[in-house]
Design a protein around this motif. Structure first.
Motif, PDB file in Angstrom:
ATOM      1  N   SER A 221       0.954  -1.284  -0.113  1.00 44.94           N
ATOM      2  CA  SER A 221      -0.154  -0.030  -0.246  1.00 44.94           C
ATOM      3  C   SER A 221       1.002   1.279   0.044  1.00 44.94           C
ATOM      4  O   SER A 221       2.242   1.282   0.300  1.00 44.94           O
ATOM      5  CB  SER A 221      -0.993   0.024   1.222  1.00 44.94           C
ATOM      6  N   SER A 223       1.890   3.417   1.963  1.00 47.15           N
ATOM      7  CA  SER A 223       2.468   3.714   3.233  1.00 47.15           C
ATOM      8  C   SER A 223       3.232   2.576   3.365  1.00 47.15           C
ATOM      9  O   SER A 223       4.073   2.760   4.331  1.00 47.15           O
ATOM     10  CB  SER A 223       1.156   3.653   4.655  1.00 47.15           C
ATOM     11  N   GLU A 264      -4.539   4.410   0.046  1.00 42.74           N
ATOM     12  CA  GLU A 264      -4.372   3.473   1.174  1.00 42.74           C
ATOM     13  C   GLU A 264      -5.505   2.527   1.618  1.00 42.74           C
ATOM     14  O   GLU A 264      -5.211   1.576   2.154  1.00 42.74           O
ATOM     15  CB  GLU A 264      -4.062   4.302   2.441  1.00 42.74           C
ATOM     16  N   ASP A 368      -0.772   8.221  -2.981  1.00 44.49           N
ATOM     17  CA  ASP A 368      -1.714   7.878  -2.198  1.00 44.49           C
ATOM     18  C   ASP A 368      -3.225   8.263  -2.649  1.00 44.49           C
ATOM     19  O   ASP A 368      -4.171   8.230  -1.992  1.00 44.49           O
ATOM     20  CB  ASP A 368      -1.309   8.347  -0.648  1.00 44.49           C
TER      21      ASP A 368
END
Lengths: 403, 155
Positions: A221, A223, A264, A368
């Protein structure tokens, strides 16, 4: 909202595609030994360059957006890094290859630049992943191998944003997270959900596909705290390493072979089902949201062919080919044209892609918050989709449950 | 001339991938698996006598035997399952398969394929199995068939 942007690049399958940083150039492998570079001319893509050095099929291409370098992997067991430089004789700017010392005895299957573009990972059929970094003394790329505990061909890799961790999906039905820390290149990474001390080849996680399918695609993802993988048992799994769980979504449709995170809390996966499917969720659970390919609108006016329920089992089974066989079986009519009436057009799918989608990549937006994704497939098409144009599959997908 | 093609090259590879490494083994002992299968067969008989087909089906599909050394339990489970399938009215099949969980649907599909591969064995009837296969595919999609093919935990 606007529909997807469709470009028919070639009649041959597209094995892999990669855009440059500003998306004005596109490198594809047209199921051949050469990389073909297209440049955007208004609404069309024109061939501007061909990179020839490999002597077997090119399996994967990746284009580093900032350093503007292309890396290619091929079944000839080699990888090359291509860099634009001025030719000393003609003064023209050309792409020059640099050999990568992979030291493997099987095909290279997948390649990906690290986020900092100072190293890249090459997945291979030799049960190993080669982590390559530049050796300026010798002007070539050297590799270190991640071997244990890989038991079969590695099919895909993806880098964690910290430039150290690497996820790998392989044909031994497992997705793994490794440390690909190289002393000369990397500074010590901050501790994350995947671990604190991370010497080279640390295995930070190992996850099996739910029903024994090859893991075709892996992705961190934005992050880096969540891992998703798609496997050949028609399922997609989302892993939260620190807990609470692994969420597995078993699909009604054919397996996916490629995936891309779009935020995310959302990702898009595509594959043998010929259409990109959006998923969303969080640490509390994940579900299928819908398709980016609105099969019910424009194209479905083409007729009442049985493919209407793409994604549903019965729709698939009622395809033209199925009818042909059933006619042959029940009425003894052997010629395909008598069964389908209008000949070849009956094999056209209602989806935009007419065959398996082999690669999907973020196209625009930030990491993101991806706004568009691009897909290429066996049908030779490049399609750019708006991620927000999600159409529900309700009714078509039947009972779809998350465990 | 082509005899070299028949050489088992895996014998010469010390790092060969074994069948047992492809899936997690059943935690139960083979003898316990057989006992479980026998207990389930009895439970299914009593469910069937009450006409509770969904109950019978989910009992037999949970924790189905797989892997090596449990051939007796596998045979017994298939026999039990075939009894259930044969004693279901074809008009009920559709609702019954929809009421199963996704794992149960996958396991049922495995048994349907196993049954069609053994024509004439026991009470296996091709037309009954194909009827179930059609309804199950409608409910669970082709993904269910794909999982039957990929899963090494063969029933």
């Amino acid at each position: 909202m606007s529909g997807p942007e469709v470009h028919s690049l070639s009649p041959s399958p597209i094995t892999s595609h990669a855009f440059n940083g500003d998306r004005s150039l596109l490198a594809v492998s047209l199921n051949s030994n050469d990389v073909t570079i297209y440049s955007r001319q208004g609404k069309e893509w024109e061939v501007t360059d061909t990179l020839s050095e490999h002597d077997k099929l090119i399996t994967s291409i990746d284009w580093a957006p900032n350093s503007n370098r292309i890396v290619t992997a091929s079944q000839d067991r080699n990888a090359y890094v291509w860099q634009e430089s001025q030719d000393t004789l003609t003064g023209k700017v050309v792409w020059k290859p640099t050999l990568v010392l992979l030291r493997v005895n099987r095909a290279a299957t997948f390649v990906k630049w690290s986020p900092n573009e100072d190293k890249f990972a090459v997945a291979t059929g030799a049960r190993a992943i080669a982590i390559c970094s530049y050796d300026s003394e010798n002007n070539w790329w050297v590799s270190r191998h991640l071997k244990k505990p890989i038991r079969s061909t590695v099919l895909s890799v993806d880098w964690h944003p910290n430039n150290v961790l690497l996820a790998a999906g392989s044909a031994d039905m497992k997705a793994r997270v490794f440390s690909a820390y190289i002393k000369d290149v990397d500074s010590r990474p901050p501790p994350s959900v995947w671990g604190e001390r991370l010497p080279f080849n640390t295995v930070c996680g190992e996850y099996s596909s739910p029903s024994g399918g090859w893991v075709h695609a892996v992705g961190f993802s934005p992050s880096g705290d969540v891992l998703a993988f798609a496997s050949h048992d028609s399922s997609i799994s989302i892993v939260y390493p620190g807990g609470p769980a692994i969420y597995t979504i078993k699909l009604n449709s054919l397996p996916y072979v490629t995936l891309a995170w779009t935020a995310e809390d959302s990702l898009v996966a595509a594959g043998h089902d010929c259409q990109p499917i959006a998923f969303s969720g969080s640490a509390g659970g994940w579900q299928l949201v819908g398709t980016l390919d609105d099969t019910s609108s424009s194209k479905s006016s083409g007729g009442t062919r049985g493919f209407g329920g793409v994604g549903s089992g019965v729709g698939r089974l009622n395809s033209a080919a199925f009818h042909t066989f059933r006619q042959a079986d029940s009425r003894g009519s052997g010629s395909p044209t008598s069964a389908t009436g209008s000949g070849g057009t009956d094999t056209e799918l209602l989806t935009v892609h007419q065959n398996t989608i082999t690669s999907i990549r973020p196209f625009s937006g930030s990491a993101d918050r991806v706004a568009q994704v691009s897909t290429t497939g066996v049908d030779g098409r490049l399609v750019i989709w708006n991620v927000n144009n999600v159409v529900e599959l309700t009714g078509k997908m039947g009972a779809l449950r998350v465990q | 001339m082509d005899s070299f093609r028949k050489i088992d090259i895996d014998v010469f590879d010390e790092d060969v991938l074994l069948e047992t490494e492809l899936y997690d083994p059943d935690p139960r002992e083979p003898s316990q698996v057989l006992d479980d299968a026998k207990a389930k067969a009895a439970a299914v008989r009593s469910s069937l006598s009450k006409g509770d087909i969904p109950g019978a089906l989910s009992a037999v599909l949970d924790n189905a035997p797989y892997g090596p050394n449990v051939d007796d339990a596998k045979t017994l489970t298939l026999q039990t399952l075939v009894t259930i399938l044969n004693s279901t009215k074809s008009s009920d099949v559709s609702n019954i398969v929809k009421s199963l969980s996704q794992d149960q649907q996958d396991t049922l599909m495995k048994y349907i394929y196993k049954g069609t591969a053994m024509p004439g064995w026991g009470d296996v009837s091709g037309s009954v199995l194909l009827g179930w296969h059609e309804k199950l595919t409608e409910a669970a999609g082709i993904g269910c068939i794909v999982r039957t093919m990929t899963d090494r935990r063969i029933v």
